[in-house]
Structure formats: structure tokens, C-alpha cells
Design an enzyme around this catalytic site. Sequence first.
Site, PDB file in Angstrom:
ATOM      1  CG  ASP A 228      -2.125   0.953   0.994  1.00 23.49           C
ATOM      2  OD1 ASP A 228      -2.055   1.788   0.061  1.00 23.49           O
ATOM      3  OD2 ASP A 228      -3.116   0.878   1.741  1.00 23.49           O
TER       4      ASP A 228
HETATM    5  C1  BGC Z   1      -4.883   3.460   0.026  1.00 21.47           C
HETATM    6  C2  BGC Z   1      -5.014   2.501  -1.141  1.00 21.47           C
HETATM    7  C3  BGC Z   1      -4.806   3.245  -2.431  1.00 21.47           C
HETATM    8  C4  BGC Z   1      -3.450   3.936  -2.391  1.00 21.47           C
HETATM    9  C5  BGC Z   1      -3.146   4.726  -3.651  1.00 21.47           C
HETATM   10  C6  BGC Z   1      -3.597   4.255  -0.023  1.00 21.47           C
HETATM   11  O1  BGC Z   1      -3.587   5.249   0.941  1.00 21.47           O
HETATM   12  O2  BGC Z   1      -4.953   2.746   1.237  1.00 21.47           O
HETATM   13  O3  BGC Z   1      -6.266   1.888  -1.124  1.00 21.47           O
HETATM   14  O4  BGC Z   1      -4.925   2.391  -3.520  1.00 21.47           O
HETATM   15  O5  BGC Z   1      -3.412   4.821  -1.299  1.00 21.47           O
HETATM   16  O6  BGC Z   1      -3.931   5.864  -3.703  1.00 21.47           O
END
Ligand code: BGC
Length: 751
Positions: A228
Site C-alpha cells: 500500500d
Molecule cells: C490506500 C489505497 C490506495 C493507495 C493509492 C492508499 O492510501 O490505502 O487503497 O490504492 O493509497 O492511492
Amino acid sequence: MDIKGIMEKMTLQDKARAVAGVGFWWTPAYPELEVPPIQVSDGPHGVRKMYDIPAEKRMGTITSVCFPAACASACSFDPELLEEMGHALGLECQAEDIAVLLGPAVNIKRSPLCGRNFEYVSEDPYVAGKLASALIRGVQAEGVGTSIKHFAANNQEYERMFCSSEVDERTLREIYLPAFETAVKEADPWTFMCSYNRINGTYSSENPWLLTKVLRDEWGYDGLVMSDWGAVADRVAGIAAGLDLEMPGSNGVNEAGICKAVEEGRLSEAALDQAVENVLRLVEKALDQKKEVTVDWEKDHEKALAIARECIVLLKNEEKVLPLSGDEKVALIGGFAERPRYQGGGSSHIESFKVVSSLSVAERYGTFTYNRGFSEAKDEIDEELQREALAAAEEADKIVVFAGLPDVFESEAYDREHMQLPACQNLLIEKLTKLGKPVIVVLHNGSPVELPWADKVDAIVEAYLGGEAIGEAVMDVLYGRVNPSGKLAESFPIKLQDNPSYLNFPGMDHKVRYAEGVFVGYRYYDTKQMEVRFPFGHGLSYTEFRYGNLRVSRKSFTAAEGVTVSVDVTNVGDRAGKETVQLYVADRTGSAIRPVHELKGFCKLALEPGETKTAQFVLDERAFAWYDVKRGDWYAANGSYIIEVGRSSRQIEYTTEVHIIGSKKLPLPIGRDTQLGEILQDPATREYILEQMKPYFDRLVPNDSESMEMVEAIVRFMPLQATRSFYEVTNEQIDEIVADLRKLVEEAEQK
Ligand code: BGC
């Protein structure tokens, strides 16, 4: 792409650079090796492609179609529909040069307060797995990858980047992992995204048990795992654990660390190579499947509308107050009629192509007045707005209130503080119910809310966060142009305190204890026989369905054989409609502490008036099994199971009993601490232990068959080693008994 050849030409530095993102959304480029970068984008219910054009000093997000968020689309209980949505998203990605869409998000809705519940599918892992797999299949069929997220046990936003989810293995296996597992087996997502949080103390991004043992060794996953965004703590540990790609990268910091670790022998080059290969294989796949696509955004908006119509849940409809006829005078009240809340905040937020409110299309349906009544943006009573709304309502035949949660109540990065609607909305609804006219409430929310006035209103329509076309879909349902067919993919408890995670959410000291174990959502409410506002699986229709003729292919079967269950459903009303038939399994073998029943199948049938169709379910061993940590495997014990078929977890229409005979034999691990009861239960070891312990058992009670039963009850929970205190036996003799028992178990296994 000649991946092997490319890797041979790569220096250690090249490899270290290959396993980290560039900018926010790109994989690294190697022009000299002819490896172009590919771009990823959020996800999950629209394409949130970001752009940054420094030369023009422009950055932002493209506009695209906002489809229903997962909280809504899950209520369709319709894998085909989700697959269609996936196709549309995949084509949009192709048109925008996006190689991987970051979704779906399948974390289990443990508490109604989790700020991201609107993006998640269900409180039930079976539903989450089936629907997410369908979406993945749709997107990937268009040559675009997905990233199923957030792996795993990321069920709150509070301290999400640090908190440790303290979950026992059985609960992980039965509740928090199966949606991911199903996706691997049924849809093969190109990528996985690991979660921010720690699990039992170890970050997901550096958790070898999660990323390698379970995901790759047990489930056989061979795609790419990315982090993530910003989830990496120790990059070197991450590579060793099976985390291929760090997103969005660390501005070079971790590259140096990786090189040093390889040079010093703290990280094997083979582990780094594997990560590099996985990145290159993803790039290759994306390039191979790249195609030229032009999107008709207007048409995709229509698709979003068609999907939204299938997701709305009719929660209550007293005296058939709905559908509206079009002839009555209707007072539309509430700011959400004008500005629907149709998506949540955070990384999934779409710059929508266009938003259709109920108000903007209302004149197509009948005579109406509109009054805002309250601000949809904040929790503040506005006396003047209230007065106007009440005055208009007095003049109307029926009142429709558009209620819901303001944007600020629900978002990624923080949790809700309570489960209530703004007081200004509850107050106005209470006042409206006193006018003596039918009151219909439409809800716009990403997660359950307390509904203190539920018994006083005549109808409740749950629109959830239904995407940019939700306003029109709601009007279609209110006026009966669409017969509602959604069912709740989560329970609505009466109050927050009823939720099983209540005492342990969101935790303290950077830990959150999942003390309720496998008793999540209806598994808890139904087992405790608690009253809920609306049960899991609930949803009404404007027509009526009759269930009948429940049958099973066989009454007794081995776990490996499984069973097929069928039930007929007839539309006995006067309009076409759809019914989601649900199948639950109740374990009566007593082999483990289990929820009173668990969903193991669902099937949505479209029925014309008078028409009958058959819902069919194939139940395999897993449908009956629980995860036995001691044996390290799924286990469906011999004995009785009740198959229940119904409209919701609380409205079971028919049940039938079946028996598993000859369940998979799992060897009993034997040691000094094995309890006599377990040894006596196993036919392979029973006779032997009876003989060995005869003098002791005889001493307890004379040996006639009835009292032998009592002896067994007395010694049931006594470990072998404890017999030392009651029966003259040495440690050496116990070890001999253990060895003999092991041999017997082994022999029985080989038979
Ligand atoms: C989120 C993800 C997301 C990623 C990119 C993170 O903060 O938890 O779900 O895909 O950011 O934006």
C-alpha cells in the site's frame, strides 16, 4: 519480453531500482533494456487517474464515471453485474493507459465505524470473495490488471499505518483471508496490495507467513505483491518476506539499503531476483494486452445507472406505500435530493463525469415540491429550513425524505465516531412522522446507521453510495419503474453497542484485539439471537416470491463428495422481480465452537409474474468446514449439518438435515499433553488406551458399560501426562504410550 535476458544485463543497482515505484503511479523504466514504465491508478469503482504536467504547471485528476461503491454494488448479490462493471472499468483503463486498477477492496466490515467500509464489500467473506472475483474477471478480461487490497486484517482507519491487528489464526483463516483466497482461485488477480497495518506484531509488508506461506505456498499465487502507498517499514525484510514492489517508492533511500543488504549477505540475491522478475512479468503482461480503446463516457454513465438500479435495497415497505403512483402530490425533502451523497472520501474519490440528482429528474415522475429541510453537509439544525419543509409536507399526500451521512462523516484515513445520522435529520424525520402522512426515507450512507425512527416511518430505501447516477436510480425505484432487488451485504444492528467488536474497537496501545473471533456480523447477532434493525441478506421487492421443493442430491455423503441443493422459487406477485436466494450451513456435529450458521451460497433469480425457477447450489467440503489450527487444515467433521435456504439470515424458508460420513481423516497430533478424551474418540487409538489405562479406569468405577461412560466423561479433559498424579506411571512409560499411539495413528492414516 526476454525477461531472463533483461535480468542478466541488470546490475545490482538496476535490480534494486526495479522493485520500487517512480512518482506516485509508475513502475521504473529501463530504456536501454527496452522496458517501458506502466501506470497504475485507483480504484476501485472508477478510474482516478492523476496527471502532473510540469511544463503546463497542471496537475489533477481526470474525470471519469463514478460507479456504485462496493457498499452498494455488493447489495446486487449479482456476480454477472459486477463482471460487467469490471469490463467497463477495464476499457476505461485501457483508454487512459492504465495497466492496473487498484482494487477491489475486500476487507471485512468488522465494525460499522470503519471509515472505509463504503469501499469494502461485506461482513461476510463468502460474499466478498465471490463478488470481488467477478469484478476482477471483468477488468482483467479487458487486458488490465487489478490489485486486490488491503491484504490483510485492515479493518479500521484508526492508526492504520501502525496498529497491530491481534487476530487468532482460525479467525484469520475463516473471516479475514477467504475473500483473498477465493479471488486467487477464481479470478487470479494480476497483483495483490498488502495492507498498512501489522498482524500480530508484524507489518503486512514484511510478513513472510502472509505473503509467502499462505499466499504463494498454500494458495499458489504467482502474481505480484505491491505495498500500500507508504506501507513499507523495513524494505529488506519486505523483499525477503515476498513483497515485490514498493509503492510509491522511497526516493532512492531503500535502493541503497537493498544493495548494501545483498552485498553484506543479509538479503539473498535470489529473493531480490524473484521480486524483479515479478515486476517485469507484470510489465510484460500489461504490454502484451494493451489495446486501443475509445470510451463513450455517456454510455458508461448509463451503465453506472443500470448497475445502481440493481443495488438499491428496499428495507421496509408498510402497507405497500411504495411504489409511488405518479398521481399523488409528493413532498421531496432533504438536501441529498439535490446533492446526492454517492461516493466516499479518500483515494477512491472520482472526479465524476456527471452527477444526476433525484431532484434534477423528478419532473419525469410526478407532481412534487422540494425543500432542503436540513443541510446535507453538516449536523446543524436550521429552524427556517425545517419550518419550510414541514409546511410543504402538510400540503403533500406522501413525504419522501432524502437522509444520509455528510461527506465529512465517512472517509478513508479516519473512522466514524458514532453510528448516528446527524441530529438535525433525525429531528426533522420525527416531526414529519407526526403529520399523519406516509413518510418514506431514502438513505445515502456508506455503512449502517442507527434508525431510531424506523418503526414510525412507512418505508425505508437504502441507496448507499450508489455512484454518479444514483439520483435517477432512486426515482426509478420510488416510482416503481424498477422493482428493487438489492439485499443487505451487512447487518444493521439497532445500536452501535450491539456490534461484536464494540468493546475492542479501535483498540489501545497500538493494538486492536479481534476478541470476538469468528463471530463477526450476523455470525454474532444470529448466534446470540439478538434483535437487529435489519438482518444480513434482507431486502424487499414490489412482488412476492414463494419458496418450495427444497431437495438435496443425497442425504449422506463423504466430505470429498459434497452435495447439490436445489430450491424452487416462484414469483407469485403481479410484476417481474428478482430474488436472491441464500443458503446457510449450520454445523450440528459439535466438533467446534461455530456460528449458528454461515452463508455458503447465493443465487439471484429474475422471475416474471407466475414464473418458477430453480436455485441450485453445489456444496463442497469447504462449505462445511472450519479451520482447525491444531491440524493446520480445514476440517468438516462427521455428523449432522442443517442446510437452510431463505430470504435473509433471519428469514429461513426451508431446512433439511444432511450427514457427512467419512470426513477427511486428519491425524491427531499426539504428545504428552494430548487429552484422554481425544484419544478415546479416535477409533484408531481407543482400544489401545482403554487397555493401557484399564487398572486406572477400573479404580475410578467398576467396569460395566454405563459407568464406563462416566469414566470417559471424567477423564476426557485429562492430558496423558496428568495420569502420573493418579496412576503409577513414569515419564518413560508415558513416552512409550505416546510413541505407540503415534504409530497407531500413522498406520490408520496409511490404510
Ligand atoms: C490506500 C489505497 C490506495 C493507495 C493509492 C492508499 O492510501 O490505502 O487503497 O490504492 O493509497 O492511492
